[in-house]
Design an enzyme around this catalytic site. Structure first.
Site, mmCIF file in Angstrom:
data_model
loop_
_atom_site.group_PDB
_atom_site.id
_atom_site.type_symbol
_atom_site.label_atom_id
_atom_site.label_comp_id
_atom_site.label_asym_id
_atom_site.label_seq_id
_atom_site.Cartn_x
_atom_site.Cartn_y
_atom_site.Cartn_z
ATOM 1 C CB SER A 8 -0.889 0.014 1.244
ATOM 2 O OG SER A 8 -1.529 1.268 1.415
ATOM 3 C CE1 TYR A 39 -4.219 -2.161 4.962
ATOM 4 C CE2 TYR A 39 -3.189 -0.074 4.372
ATOM 5 C CZ TYR A 39 -3.751 -1.282 4.004
ATOM 6 O OH TYR A 39 -3.850 -1.612 2.675
#
Length: 260
Positions: A112, A125
């Site tokens: 990501s 995350y």
């Protein structure tokens, strides 16, 4: 091609099954459970025409997310996110590497933009995606002399396309989070601060691109190109520029621009 699914009854799996392709098979796989990983490995091995020649490609795409500032996030939540996003990637990769090595194939890990730069309220995350980046780099160094290519795909904001968050989901997380907060944290921050943080998160529900094709193209290129890239950046220009600033300029400068 074999694709994994955590929910074999999900809409995505049904859509794939409805293609009726003899080159596609879906199986249920919880990447956190070693027995399921081993089972899928045997399914794939038995499906190969010649297992000794190995398996060409593995794409690690399993991932979950949450939100919450560090003091709002329980250790159980940190561990839950890491179990899927990081340790699941490591476990599946280790299980399939012998087959990938034999084919001199490809490993593609979905990270990501949050694996390259941090953000507020996203530490569970970010930690796992930073870990995926480090794992992928180490693996790439080790696999290079063996002919295996390792790539990382770093999508930007595709929340709207993936339905990663919904208002109901955010409310449920927030209610559970507030109920479980230590009394000292609730007292020091107050309900107003907490609620404002939740509202900010709710504004992200429909943010980002609804078109997943840049991510799909990146994965396709990493699997099929004779010279795949080390990193792919399917993201809009804002996130690309922000990532360059936060990863190339001194922290004091990027903090001044985006944090202070």
């Amino acid at each position: 091609m074999l694709t994994e699914a955590q929910d074999k009854e999900g809409d995505g799996v049904k859509e794939l099954d409805n293609l009726k392709s003899d080159r596609l098979r879906t199986v249920q796989l919880n990447v956190c459970k070693s027995e399921e990983v081993d089972k899928v490995l045997e399914i794939i091995r038995s499906s190969l025409k010649d297992p000794e020649k190995g398996l060409w490609g593995l794409v690690n795409n399993a991932g979950i997310s949450t939100f919450g500032e560090v003091e709002f996030t329980s250790m159980e939540t940190y561990k839950e996110i890491a179990e899927v996003n990081l340790w699941g990637t490591v476990q599946v990769t280790k299980a399939f590497l012998p087959l990938i090595r034999r084919a001199k194939g490809r490993v593609v890990n979905i990270s990501s933009v949050m694996g390259r730069m941090a953000n507020t309220a996203r530490s569970p995350y970010c930690i796992t995606k930073f870990g995926v980046e480090a794992f992928s780099d180490c693996l790439r160094y080790e696999m290079h002399p063996l002919g295996v290519k390792v790539s990382v795909v770093e999508p930007g904001n595709f929340i709207a396309a993936t339905s990663l968050y919904s208002l109901e989901h955010i409310r449920a997380i927030a209610n559970k989070m507030w109920d479980e907060l230590p009394e000292v944290v609730r007292k020091d921050y107050g309900k107003k601060y907490f609620d404002e943080a939740v509202v900010r998160m709710q504004t992200y529900c429909n943010s980002g691109s609804t078109d997943m094709s840049p991510v799909i193209k990146a994965v396709t290129h990493s699997l099929t190109s004779a010279t795949p890239y080390t990193r792919y950046h399917p993201m809009d220009y804002y996130w690309w520029v922000r990532m360059q600033i936060m990863t190339h300029l001194p922290g004091a400068i990027s903090d001044r621009i985006y944090i202070h």
